[in-house]
Design an enzyme around this catalytic site. Structure first.
Site, PDB file in Angstrom:
ATOM      1  CG  ASP A  91      -1.840   1.397   1.477  1.00 31.74           C
ATOM      2  OD1 ASP A  91      -2.727   1.342   0.356  1.00 31.74           O
ATOM      3  OD2 ASP A  91      -1.808   1.957   2.172  1.00 31.74           O
ATOM      4  CD  GLU A 100      -2.451   2.397  -3.428  1.00 31.67           C
ATOM      5  OE1 GLU A 100      -3.354   3.332  -3.688  1.00 31.67           O
ATOM      6  OE2 GLU A 100      -1.588   2.580  -2.271  1.00 31.67           O
TER       7      GLU A 100
END
Length: 699
Positions: free
Chosen positions: A314, A367
């Site tokens: 993330d 990401e």
């Protein structure tokens, strides 16, 4: 139960590697481990607290009395203590005396299990002893070419997909969730499940993205072995498991990593680098070797001990840039005068090299929302070392385009085609994730313009385009049946919508799309090269139509045509690569999917040059639709066929038993001279044709 070894020394390998940033399994050493000492059962506790004046273990077993079980500093910054009588599930914390002589109570950074919020103590837990049943999956996975395999990911949040008791907000535990989830995933044709973070976290509203337990599956849904059962069951059903993992930042909760020993420990001590004020979180100190060991060990832990198939990392962009979400004066340049976080870059390269070096068949997915180069290239080539990257640019462009009233889509046509300028620069995943259906952004269905029926037509068109676009696929839960309201982590999905025709028909369409995708190598086998894609109609902005070919490794093709306008287009002509019959194999406007039922059946190519090809077809394009058509195999020219026949005859002669030695020699000569004739025929076959992206479209 293991017998405890002697008190460790700083020269011991686990400690040495930890301080070098190279202990990739630090969880085996740190934390709480049940064992025996001198025949007495208990647990040994170890913690890294370099600034602490003193550390003791507190818990129910000593009435939380500081100092009753003091720890010994065995080497620089590392504390240890064996406590007899400790049992599985005993709750504990570390009581740390800070440099300012304050007492702070901290959960164990390496704990395998925790109390359930709002309580936040660590629990002693033995993760050994689970009997895995996924040997067949693991064996198959090790042989899999992950880059050139189908991947359709179902992203979900474990607590709100379905609930055991919705009225009281009671979720399923991990093992029960697997039993509920597997039939749905199998029926819908997804290949993988991706879970929003299950690493322990305090605040439900963070969805798990503010982590306090990097080695503990959240106790909201059961024990660590319950989560092992979740992964095991999915693997036995042929479903991969991906976890969201957050090494970018951590929250300021007092019992967590923040100021762990009274001073910056896990966080960067530089105030211009160590905090994301907008998020209220701290940034890890990637230049600290012990922090490197901690984070890489966490990643390795989930892959190794829980058999997960990949990690989606993330907020990578926030790690890469020193000025991320910071105003002028709130950040400082690196040693080279740039804005790149050199330590974070080195950490990511080291992380990916460690995981994929040991498990090359696993997935490390970034990401990453910027145009940072070489994200999915090896660290040895100057890349970050991931093997997949979320295509956030495609996602933003396409959602913007699909939200646009079809009257104005002509002027935004570039948003549909722009992604192909960079589609093969990285190994992309196309994500329609949870982030796009929260915080006032509307659900995916509600983003679509038009009336009730047009919303569904638009969404079917988009899904068909997405499935055919190069790259792996990801869809957040609820979007496949048209969840109307935004996702709320406190409530289950609105499954009652499947009692309505349009939602049920949309779900059937997504199911058929997924299965068609998995069964059609042209849509995934050559995903990251121009060899697997070819434009036919890229520039018909006036009518908002595109058409392209997808091709597998053997050259078999699927023709894809999208009409992004609610206008029926009869006799829409386009060039096609081969003569023969083109059969419609999937149509988003089919009545069984809730469409109007405009179909083409089989259409035959006609002679006549168009779009760089020697033949063309004429189609009826339903309003707001995506069509898939099979492409007939290329026909060999007559000269090639004749050469093939001659070669076959020669080979037949060569294998016949000769009557005389002289005949054998002649047969060999004939066979040898026949081969070039076949090659000549192959060279005479039509070359791959198509036309440059800016060529004029004929309709």
């Amino acid at each position: 139960m293991k017998q405890r070894k002697e008190t460790p020394k700083s020269s011991d390998l686990p400690i040495y590697l930890f301080k070098q940033g190279n202990n990739q399994e630090a969880y085996r050493y740190f934390g709480a481990h049940l064992c025996e000492e001198n025949g007495e059962a208990g647990a040994v506790f170890r913690v890294w607290a370099p600034h602490a004046k003193a550390v003791s273990i507190v818990g129910d077993f000593n009435s939380w009395t500081p100092g009753e079980h003091p720890m010994e500093k065995v080497t620089d910054g590392i504390w240890e203590r064996f406590v007899p009588g400790i049992k599985q599930f005993d709750v504990y914390k570390y009581c740390i005396t800070t440099p300012a002589d304050e007492l702070v109570y901290k959960a164990d950074p390496y704990a395998f299990h925790t109390e359930t919020r709002p309580s936040n103590g660590s629990k002693v837990y033995d993760i050994e002893g689970y009997t895995w049943g996924d040997a067949a999956w693991v064996s198959d996975e090790e042989k899999r070419d992950v880059i050139n395999s189908p991947m359709s990911i179902y992203e979900l949040q474990a607590g709100s997909w379905k609930m055991k008791d919705p009225e009281n907000g009671v979720p399923y535990n991990y093992a029960e969730l697997a039993d509920e989830l597997i039939p749905y995933i199998k029926e819908m044709g997804y290949t993988h499940v991706e879970l929003l973070p299950i690493t322990e976290y305090p605040f439900d509203g963070s969805w798990g993205y503010q982590v306090t337990g990097y080695f503990a599956p959240t106790s909201r849904y059961g024990t660590p072995k319950d989560f092992m059962a979740f992964v095991d069951k999915l693997h036995q059903a042929g479903i991969g498991v991906i976890l969201d993992w957050v090494p970018a930042h951590f929250p300021k909760d007092g019992y967590g990593l923040y100021m762990f020993d009274g001073a910056p420990c896990y966080e960067d001590p530089n105030p211009r680098r160590g905090e994301h004020k907008e998020w209220g979180t701290m940034v890890f100190n990637y230049g600290m070797k012990e922090v490197e060991s901690f984070l890489i060990s966490s990643a390795m832990f989930w892959v190794d001990r829980y058999h997960v198939d990949g990690l989606r990392v993330d907020a990578v962009a926030s790690m890469l840039y020193l000025d991320y979400n910071r105003k002028d004066g709130e950040w400082e340049q690196n040693v080279n005068g740039g804005k790149e976080n050199l330590e974070a870059i080195a950490f990511l390269q080291k992380l990916n090299t460690a995981i994929l070096g040991r498990y090359p068949h696993k997935m490390m997915i970034a990401e990453e929302s910027t145009a940072w180069p070489l994200v999915t290239k090896p660290a040895s080539d100057g890349g970050l070392g991931f093997n997949f990257k979320w295509n956030m640019g495609w996602m933003n462009d396409m959602l913007s385009y699909m939200k646009t009233d079809p009257l104005f889509r002509a002027g935004n046509h570039g948003k549909v085609t722009f992604s192909f300028f960079y589609a093969f620069s990285e190994n992309f995943v196309l994500p329609i994730s949870h982030d796009e259906v929260v915080h006032g952004k509307c659900s995916l269905l509600n983003k679509m313009p038009g009336d009730y029926e047009e919303k569904f037509s638009n969404l079917r068109t988009f899904f068909g385009y997405m499935m055919a676009h190069p790259g792996k696929k990801l869809l957040f839960m609820g979007q496949d049946f048209g969840q109307f309201i935004e996702w709320d982590e406190k409530k289950p999905l609105d499954w009652m919508l499947l009692g309505y025709d349009k939602h049920r028909e949309l779900q059937s369409y997504v199911r058929d799309l997924n299965h068609f995708y998995r069964d059609t190598p042209a849509l995934w086998q050559v995903d990251y090269s121009w060899e697997g894609f070819q434009w036919i109609v890229p520039d018909d902005s006036k009518q908002s139509v595109i058409a392209f070919l997808r091709r597998d490794a053997a050259g078999k093709m699927v023709l894809v045509v999208c009409n992004f306008n609610p206008v029926l287009r009869k006799e829409y002509q386009m060039g096609v690569p081969n003569p023969g019959s083109y059969k419609e194999i999937l149509n988003s406007d089919d009545k069984k999917y809730g469409g109007s039922g405009v179909t083409n059946g089989t259409v035959k190519a006609k002679k006549g040059p168009m779009h760089g090809f020697d033949q063309h077809i004429s189609l009826t394009l339903p309003p707001l639709s995506t069509l898939y058509l099979s492409v007939p195999a290329a026909r060999k020219p007559r000269a090639a066929k004749a050469a093939d026949k001659a070669a076959d005859k020669a080979v037949d002669k060569a294998v016949e038993k000769p009557a005389k030695p002289a005949a054998k020699k002649t047969a060999k000569t004939t066979a040898k001279t026949a081969a070039p004739a076949a090659d000549a025929g192959s060279e005479a076959a039509p070359k791959r044709r198509g036309r440059p992206p800016k060529a004029k479209t004929t309709v």
